[in-house]
Design an enzyme around this catalytic site. Structure first.
Site, PDB file in Angstrom:
ATOM      1  N   ARG A 310     -11.238 -37.206  14.370  1.00  0.00           N
ATOM      2  CA  ARG A 310     -12.626 -37.413  14.764  1.00  0.00           C
ATOM      3  C   ARG A 310     -12.831 -37.572  16.274  1.00  0.00           C
ATOM      4  NH1 ARG A 310     -15.544 -40.928  13.544  1.00  0.00           N
ATOM      5  NH2 ARG A 310     -17.415 -39.783  13.046  1.00  0.00           N
ATOM      6  N   TYR A 314     -15.271 -34.706  17.619  1.00  0.00           N
ATOM      7  CA  TYR A 314     -16.671 -35.063  17.918  1.00  0.00           C
ATOM      8  C   TYR A 314     -16.795 -36.007  19.112  1.00  0.00           C
ATOM      9  CZ  TYR A 314     -16.809 -34.262  12.783  1.00  0.00           C
ATOM     10  OH  TYR A 314     -16.656 -33.791  11.511  1.00  0.00           O
ATOM     11  N   CYS A 341      -0.029 -31.030  21.933  1.00  0.00           N
ATOM     12  CA  CYS A 341      -0.219 -30.318  23.192  1.00  0.00           C
ATOM     13  C   CYS A 341      -1.635 -29.776  23.326  1.00  0.00           C
ATOM     14  CB  CYS A 341       0.801 -29.189  23.311  1.00  0.00           C
ATOM     15  SG  CYS A 341       2.471 -29.829  23.391  1.00  0.00           S
TER      16      CYS A 341
END
Ligand SMILES: *Cc1c(COP(=O)(O)O)cnc(C)c1O
Length: 420
Positions: A310, A314, A341
């Site tokens: 998350r 976002y 990475c």
């Protein structure tokens, strides 16, 4: 304001870590049950009420079984989720199948289970009919378009790919009626992680008014209205949880004035919340591997975005507790990172925290929904275990961590030697 606390004391958590290597997700059974009961109580006025737990939020059979025991059903959107619900033993009538761009075999399985099929598009009436014949009960997903504002996660309804337009609903139910379908439901899902309780009451009113119009114009009666999921949680301490009692009583009032008083018989209210049920009761427990001091100060964890997407996806905030350092001043500023990475593999950016050293345990809060489930294997990262803290204080591993073997499971090297 929301106080962020751990599911158990520090000593207990250190005990768990001693026998279960980090990182892992830890779910608090007592808290999940309490949340489920609170929601059921807020809607106890509606005899048919049921929350269909959104399986995608936490697709773990033990969590699903706990919620089944609390009277919840399941909200599925794919064949594996249907099969998972079947294995848990959730009866078909307590399964909502809300998918989009649906393959035929999923309609077939949903019908075989006796799940409630919720169509995303008017063209799917024909698709279901061809795939397996129309079931006796069908539901449509409504997209109110410009009638309703959206939010950051789900977007504006008029730009969202989901659901029927208003005109299509009238046409769709007319077609169903003509084809002999006799039982009907109406669904919408217009918000995600919404914290304003009034939003859900307004959505209910919008649906109730529409339902009365459908009832009057088409002469059909509805068995249920599904108001979707999307009840938010206070990820940030300065946010306030949705007052579910207020949502329940507000919808109760709207149900009377906009539905019953307008001549529609009693029907069931359904929800399909995932996030607000398990979200706050799940934690990602991780250990500090390295500290790094360059242009910024970095905390490198043994968890990465494979365990919790998350923040990267976002820019979401997840509260962080440094175990045993709760009372120290937050006088350091860190970027808290994983080892993937990708530079967006950061659980927190420029976060004020107490001084951190390698070996410290960090607990990321509100990771119990859309947390472990979203993880991926990009960069060869493996997903962590899931643990359940039982009500009696014992801990059960409810999903093992992935192994290198799992990573290689879909590969076949036998042809490689002769591959030119
Ligand atoms: C994701 C989803 C839910 C659950 O949303 P939460 O934010 O977890 O409550 C419910 N219904 C549908 C159709 C979904 O796609």
């Amino acid at each position: 304001m929301t106080e962020k606390h751990l599911p158990c004391g520090e000593a207990k958590l250190r005990d768990i870590i001693a026998s279960h290597p980090t990182p892992f997700h830890l779910y608090d059974e007592a808290a999940i049950r309490a949340t489920a009961r609170r929601m059921n109580a807020a809607f106890a006025w509606n005899p048919g009420f049921r929350n269909h737990f959104a399986v995608k939020a936490a697709p773990n059979p033990y969590l699903m079984r706990i919620l089944q025991e609390e009277g919840f059903g399941a909200d599925c959107s794919s064949l594996p989720e249907l099969l998972l619900s079947e294995r848990v033993g959730i009866p078909g009538k307590a399964i909502m199948f809300t998918s989009n761009d649906t393959p035929d075999e999923e309609f077939v399985k949903a019908k075989e289970l006796g799940a409630i099929i919720n169509l995303d598009d008017i063209s799917h009436i024909e698709a279901v009919e061809k795939a397996c014949g129309l079931p006796e009960l069908l539901c449509f997903r409504y997209n109110p378009g410009p009638l309703k504002g959206g939010n950051a996660i789900i977007g504006k309804p008029e730009e969202a790919k989901y659901g029927f337009t208003r005109e299509q609903l009238f046409e769709g139910y007319r077609i169903l009626k003509e084809k002999g379908v006799r039982r009907f439901g109406l669904h919408t899902m217009v918000a995600s992680n919404e914290l304003n309780p009034q939003y859900f009451i307004d959505t209910a009113i919008l649906l109730f008014d529409l339902l009365i119009e459908l009832h009057e114009k088409l002469g059909i009666t509805f068995e249920f209205v599904n108001l979707g999921g999307g009840i938010g949680i206070p990820y940030r301490p300065e946010q306030t949880a949705v007052d579910i009692e207020r949502v329940g009583s507000g919808i109760r009032e709207a149900y009377k004035t906009h539905l019953i008083d307008k001549g529609h018989p009693d029907l069931a209210i359904y929800l399909e919340c995932g996030r607000c049920i398990t979200g706050p009761s799940g934690y990602l427990v991780t250990r500090v591997r390295h500290m790094k001091h360059t242009y910024r100060d970095y905390v490198g964890l043994d968890a990465c975005m494979a365990n919790l997407m998350r923040p990267a996806l976002y820019g979401a905030y997840h509260h962080i507790t440094v175990l045993g350092k709760d009372n120290l001043p937050k006088d350091h500023v860190y970027d808290v990172t994983g080892s993937l990475c990708e530079n967006n593999d950061k659980f927190a950016i420029q976060r004020e925290l107490p001084e951190i050293v390698p070996g410290d345990i960090l607990v990321l809060h509100d990771a119990g929904a859309h947390g472990h489930a979203m993880g991926f294997n990009y960069n060869g990262k493996l997903r962590s275990a899931e643990l359940l803290l039982r009500e009696d204080g014992t801990v059960v591993e409810i999903r093992r961590a992935e192994t290198i073997g799992d990573y290689f499971a879909t590969l076949d090297f036998t042809g490689l030697d002769t591959f030119r």
